[in-house]
Design a protein around this motif. Structure first.
Motif, PDB file in Angstrom:
ATOM      1  N   PRO A 146     -49.457  -2.342 -54.842  1.00 30.60           N
ATOM      2  CA  PRO A 146     -50.177  -3.143 -53.836  1.00 30.60           C
ATOM      3  C   PRO A 146     -49.783  -2.737 -52.424  1.00 30.60           C
ATOM      4  N   GLN A 147     -50.781  -2.571 -51.573  1.00 28.13           N
ATOM      5  CA  GLN A 147     -50.551  -2.194 -50.187  1.00 28.13           C
ATOM      6  C   GLN A 147     -50.509  -3.464 -49.329  1.00 28.13           C
ATOM      7  N   GLU A 148     -49.539  -3.509 -48.415  1.00 28.20           N
ATOM      8  CA  GLU A 148     -49.379  -4.641 -47.516  1.00 28.20           C
ATOM      9  C   GLU A 148     -49.372  -4.155 -46.081  1.00 28.20           C
ATOM     10  N   THR A 149     -49.653  -5.056 -45.172  1.00 29.19           N
ATOM     11  CA  THR A 149     -49.620  -4.751 -43.746  1.00 29.19           C
ATOM     12  C   THR A 149     -48.945  -5.900 -43.013  1.00 29.19           C
ATOM     13  N   THR A 150     -48.385  -5.588 -41.887  1.00 26.31           N
ATOM     14  CA  THR A 150     -47.709  -6.580 -41.051  1.00 26.31           C
ATOM     15  C   THR A 150     -48.563  -6.866 -39.827  1.00 26.31           C
ATOM     16  N   ILE A 151     -48.808  -8.141 -39.577  1.00 27.31           N
ATOM     17  CA  ILE A 151     -49.594  -8.570 -38.418  1.00 27.31           C
ATOM     18  C   ILE A 151     -48.687  -9.409 -37.518  1.00 27.31           C
ATOM     19  N   TYR A 152     -48.621  -9.017 -36.261  1.00 32.58           N
ATOM     20  CA  TYR A 152     -47.827  -9.755 -35.278  1.00 32.58           C
ATOM     21  C   TYR A 152     -48.733 -10.804 -34.646  1.00 32.58           C
ATOM     22  N   VAL A 153     -48.529 -12.053 -35.051  1.00 28.55           N
ATOM     23  CA  VAL A 153     -49.446 -13.127 -34.660  1.00 28.55           C
ATOM     24  C   VAL A 153     -48.985 -13.848 -33.400  1.00 28.55           C
ATOM     25  N   GLY A 154     -47.738 -13.648 -32.984  1.00 32.92           N
ATOM     26  CA  GLY A 154     -47.270 -14.340 -31.785  1.00 32.92           C
ATOM     27  C   GLY A 154     -46.955 -15.797 -32.078  1.00 32.92           C
ATOM     28  N   ASP A 155     -46.362 -16.460 -31.093  1.00 37.31           N
ATOM     29  CA  ASP A 155     -46.002 -17.862 -31.277  1.00 37.31           C
ATOM     30  C   ASP A 155     -45.964 -18.543 -29.919  1.00 37.31           C
ATOM     31  N   ILE A 156     -45.944 -19.844 -29.945  1.00 39.99           N
ATOM     32  CA  ILE A 156     -45.881 -20.635 -28.714  1.00 39.99           C
ATOM     33  C   ILE A 156     -44.467 -20.557 -28.152  1.00 39.99           C
ATOM     34  N   LYS A 157     -44.361 -20.234 -26.892  1.00 39.65           N
ATOM     35  CA  LYS A 157     -43.056 -20.137 -26.248  1.00 39.65           C
ATOM     36  C   LYS A 157     -42.710 -21.459 -25.589  1.00 39.65           C
ATOM     37  N   ILE A 158     -41.530 -21.933 -25.877  1.00 39.57           N
ATOM     38  CA  ILE A 158     -41.026 -23.187 -25.293  1.00 39.57           C
ATOM     39  C   ILE A 158     -39.792 -22.853 -24.484  1.00 39.57           C
ATOM     40  N   GLU A 159     -39.797 -23.249 -23.239  1.00 43.26           N
ATOM     41  CA  GLU A 159     -38.691 -22.931 -22.336  1.00 43.26           C
ATOM     42  C   GLU A 159     -38.223 -24.200 -21.643  1.00 43.26           C
ATOM     43  N   ALA A 160     -36.933 -24.450 -21.715  1.00 40.34           N
ATOM     44  CA  ALA A 160     -36.332 -25.567 -20.999  1.00 40.34           C
ATOM     45  C   ALA A 160     -35.963 -25.103 -19.596  1.00 40.34           C
ATOM     46  N   MET A 161     -36.569 -25.704 -18.602  1.00 38.42           N
ATOM     47  CA  MET A 161     -36.404 -25.263 -17.211  1.00 38.42           C
ATOM     48  C   MET A 161     -35.574 -26.259 -16.423  1.00 38.42           C
ATOM     49  N   SER A 162     -34.886 -25.730 -15.433  1.00 37.71           N
ATOM     50  CA  SER A 162     -34.140 -26.575 -14.521  1.00 37.71           C
ATOM     51  C   SER A 162     -35.099 -27.269 -13.558  1.00 37.71           C
ATOM     52  N   PRO A 163     -34.841 -28.514 -13.208  1.00 44.62           N
ATOM     53  CA  PRO A 163     -35.734 -29.184 -12.252  1.00 44.62           C
ATOM     54  C   PRO A 163     -35.760 -28.506 -10.885  1.00 44.62           C
ATOM     55  N   PHE A 164     -34.749 -27.687 -10.573  1.00 44.16           N
ATOM     56  CA  PHE A 164     -34.734 -26.988  -9.286  1.00 44.16           C
ATOM     57  C   PHE A 164     -35.664 -25.780  -9.291  1.00 44.16           C
ATOM     58  N   ASP A 165     -36.177 -25.407 -10.463  1.00 45.11           N
ATOM     59  CA  ASP A 165     -37.114 -24.296 -10.556  1.00 45.11           C
ATOM     60  C   ASP A 165     -38.554 -24.765 -10.753  1.00 45.11           C
ATOM     61  N   VAL A 166     -38.799 -26.049 -10.615  1.00 39.57           N
ATOM     62  CA  VAL A 166     -40.143 -26.611 -10.795  1.00 39.57           C
ATOM     63  C   VAL A 166     -40.504 -27.371  -9.526  1.00 39.57           C
ATOM     64  N   TYR A 167     -41.641 -27.017  -8.945  1.00 36.30           N
ATOM     65  CA  TYR A 167     -42.129 -27.677  -7.721  1.00 36.30           C
ATOM     66  C   TYR A 167     -43.436 -28.392  -8.072  1.00 36.30           C
ATOM     67  N   LEU A 168     -43.451 -29.701  -7.906  1.00 40.34           N
ATOM     68  CA  LEU A 168     -44.600 -30.516  -8.285  1.00 40.34           C
ATOM     69  C   LEU A 168     -45.408 -30.904  -7.067  1.00 40.34           C
ATOM     70  N   ASP A 169     -46.595 -31.410  -7.321  1.00 41.67           N
ATOM     71  CA  ASP A 169     -47.499 -31.856  -6.270  1.00 41.67           C
ATOM     72  C   ASP A 169     -46.857 -33.018  -5.510  1.00 41.67           C
ATOM     73  N   PRO A 170     -46.530 -32.855  -4.231  1.00 42.44           N
ATOM     74  CA  PRO A 170     -45.845 -33.939  -3.502  1.00 42.44           C
ATOM     75  C   PRO A 170     -46.738 -35.144  -3.238  1.00 42.44           C
ATOM     76  N   ALA A 171     -48.052 -34.980  -3.337  1.00 40.72           N
ATOM     77  CA  ALA A 171     -48.951 -36.111  -3.095  1.00 40.72           C
ATOM     78  C   ALA A 171     -49.034 -37.051  -4.282  1.00 40.72           C
ATOM     79  N   ALA A 172     -48.547 -36.643  -5.438  1.00 44.62           N
ATOM     80  CA  ALA A 172     -48.636 -37.480  -6.635  1.00 44.62           C
ATOM     81  C   ALA A 172     -47.507 -38.496  -6.646  1.00 44.62           C
ATOM     82  N   LYS A 173     -47.789 -39.650  -7.238  1.00 41.19           N
ATOM     83  CA  LYS A 173     -46.794 -40.708  -7.372  1.00 41.19           C
ATOM     84  C   LYS A 173     -46.131 -40.684  -8.746  1.00 41.19           C
TER      85      LYS A 173
END
Length: 635
Positions: free
Chosen positions: A33-60
């Motif tokens: 039997p012949q097989e093949t490998t498929i690279y399907v990728g995945d969802i990347k989850i990254e924990a970020m520091s709050p000092f590296d995230v700039y949010l909309d200042p007009a939002a409450k």
């Protein structure tokens, strides 16, 4: 992921039901039997520091943010791979290894990073299609600029909240409230240490030129000094540490514990005379209630992150993926799914309050009480006990539960559960005689239904109770309602056959075992009816009319037996004596009746004589009243 290759089309085979057929084709071709490998990728989850995230200042609040900018530190190679642009690094990565001995921080092979900015602009009136921009600075270069690429209209960020600040998008934290107290604590500890150093090595007051060398901590050292004006060097005498210093220190510690919700229960110290697990769990719950609002917000953030991941998977998971689903009790199932399997009905829901800390003893006591009250079954309690030394018992029940889930998969794909029983049914069909009726098959449909029902029979070695509970939970689910009617009928029939198997294995209730005592005037027919309803169907009125057997016999030389028994009938002498005793009792009864009759007659005679005397007395009184002189008229 690895897939089989269809030799006829050259495409990967994603349907599990076709794998056996494809392998048979390779066997006919005498090729592996012949097989093949498929690279399907995945969802990347990254924990970020709050000092590296700039949010909309007009939002409450965070959901009101219309845009957000995130800063990532990427290597130039990763920037080139993802966006096809060459960039120069901003700085040299100062990792912990660069400060180790024999390391060269200025080595040209040291890792370098580039600050990359990602901007997310949600679809809004100013930008109906939204925008996703990636750029770098120094030099300014746009790496990517496309419309909103996500299948949802929310920012692909999950904010884990702290203590909410009204009117501000940024939260505060417990540590921020503890900073002033921590500074005061550090200052007080420094002063105490300074005082300790002065007491251990005090200062010396000496005339100028009297001491010729510096005082050290050398043991047995001799210091010569020159008396000047009759004076000599003196060691400074410090007063004792004031008590309020330690009170102040204890007060700071107490306030810090209050800020961080640290008390006896949360630190593992149980109050005296508290040993019950439920009481400890109650104290733990009361101690952590102040954390409940923040933990609830964190639970909502986890739920939002899971739902965002599901929407991304529904949009971008084109090839089948292997998903490990961990169910109750630690059971794990491996299931393959695609984007079509993730519909709007699939969602992530976090149970409210599940993030609050709980004691293991309290949880075990609560589950034990549920078992005693009959709320949950003993074979289901292992899922919630969380006892490390009972993993073997948990695996035993988990194997039964996993087996039931595998049966769900077989029923869904219309595969037989009991293959042995189905093979036996096929042999019976080939013989041409229906084993249930003993006659020939009337139609092919009858034979097919017989074979299909045989494949639905429960296996003899399965835990029927566990299977019945697992099947019942699935029959109540929405997933079952979405199945075709013929598959639903197979599920219901298998459930009924499992229930019949449990009923057949149930022990029969036993009737009267040793003794029987029926008080009151009851005949053999009534006694037989009562015993038959108690599980003794063989008892008839004729059986109850038989004389009982003596199991305790006391022989008296001058007295006969009290009654006749089946295993001890009356002898001829005992019968004669019994008749004599009965005649004697009858004569005594007649004599007593005669005496009672005579007594009643004498009593009646006394009543008659008394009535006659009363009548004579009344007549005399009447005669005397007739001869009494009358009074004159007008008197």
């Amino acid at each position: 992921m690895r897939f089989l290759i269809d030799p006829t089309t050259g495409q990967p085979v994603t349907d599990e039901s076709k794998k056996d057929y494809i392998r048979s084709l390779y066997a006919q071709m005498e090729q592996p039997p012949q097989e093949t490998t498929i690279y399907v990728g995945d969802i990347k989850i990254e924990a970020m520091s709050p000092f590296d995230v700039y949010l909309d200042p007009a939002a409450k609040t965070f959901p009101e943010c219309k845009y957000a900018i995130c800063v990532h530190s990427l290597s130039p190679d990763e920037v080139r791979t993802r966006w096809g642009k060459d960039v120069t690094p901003d700085s040299i990565s100062t990792t912990a290894d660069s400060f180790l001995p024999f390391s060269n921080a200025e080595d040209s092979s040291a890792p370098t990073v580039k600050r990359v900015y990602e901007a997310y602009f949600r679809p809004q009136p100013a930008l109906p299609k939204g925008r996703y921009v990636v750029w770098v600075a120094e030099p300014d270069m746009i790496l990517m600029d496309v419309p909103w690429p996500y299948p949802f209209n929310e920012l692909p960020l999950v904010k884990f909240p702290g203590l909410r600040v009204p009117g501000s998008i940024y939260d505060t934290s417990v540590v921020e409230h503890a900073i002033p107290l921590q500074k005061e604590l550090n200052k007080t500890l420094s002063q105490i240490i300074e005082y300790k150093n002065l007491t251990i090595k005090p200062r010396v007051w000496a005339p100028v030129g009297s001491i010729r060398q510096r005082i050290s901590n050398e043991p047995g050292a001799v210091y010569e000094f020159v008396p000047i004006a009759g004076l000599r060097p003196e060691i400074e005498q410090l007063p004792s540490m004031p008590p309020y210093v330690f009170e102040h220190l204890n007060g700071i510690n107490t306030r810090l514990k209050e800020i961080f919700s640290l008390n006896e229960v949360t630190e593992g110290t149980v109050p005296p005379n508290v040993e019950a697990g439920v009481a400890i769990d109650l104290l733990q719950e009361m101690a952590t209630d102040r954390l409940a609002p923040v933990i609830k917000l964190i639970e909502n953030a986890l739920e939002r992150g899971g739902n965002l991941m599901l929407q991304l998977a529904q949009q971008y998971y084109i090839e089948p993926r292997m998903l490990k689903i961990k169910g109750s009790g630690g059971s794990t199932q491996v299931r393959k799914f695609t984007q079509a399997d993730i519909t709007g009905g699939v969602a992530v829901n976090v149970e409210a309050g599940s993030g609050l800390p709980r004691t293991r003893a309290g949880r075990q006591a609560r589950i034990q009480s549920y078992v005693e009250m009959g709320i949950i079954k003993p074979d289901q309690a292992f899922k919630y006990l969380d006892i490390a030394d009972l993993k073997g018992v948990g695996k035993m029940f988990q194997a039964d539960e996993d087996m039931a889930y595998r049966e769900h998969e077989k029923l869904t794909t219309q595969q037989p559960i009991n293959t042995i029983a189905q093979q036996q049914a096929l042999q019976a069909v080939e013989q041409g005689i229906n084993p249930q009726t003993g006659v020939e098959w009337e139609s092919p449909e009858e034979a097919f239904a017989f074979i299909q029902e045989a494949g639905l029979r429960p296996l003899p070695y399965e835990n029927s109770s566990m299977h019945l509970d697992t099947h019942g939970m699935f029959l109540k689910s929405v997933e079952f309602e979405s199945l075709p009617p013929e598959i639903q009928m197979n599920f219901i029939r298998h459930y009924e056959m499992t229930f019949e198997k449990i009923s057949s294995e149930a022990p029969v209730e036993e009737g009267v075992k040793t003794t029987l005592q029926l008080k009151g005037t009851i005949g053999p027919t009534g006694a037989a009816e009562i015993l038959s309803k108690q599980g003794n169907p063989g008892i008839t009125p004729e059986v109850m009319a038989e004389p009982p057997l003596e199991t305790w016999v006391t022989d008296s030389m001058d007295k006969p037996d009290q009654d006749e028994a089946g295993n001890d009938p009356f002898t001829e002498d005992e019968q004669m004596l019994q008749m004599a005793l009965l005649q004697q009792k009858e004569m005594q009864a007649n004599q007593m009746a005669d005496e009672k009759h005579v007594g009643d007659l004498s009593l009646q005679a006394q009543k008659v004589r008394k009535a006659r005397a009363d009548a004579q007395t009344a007549e005399k009184k009447a005669a005397q009243a007739d001869f009494r002189p009358k009074a004159p008229s007008g008197a």
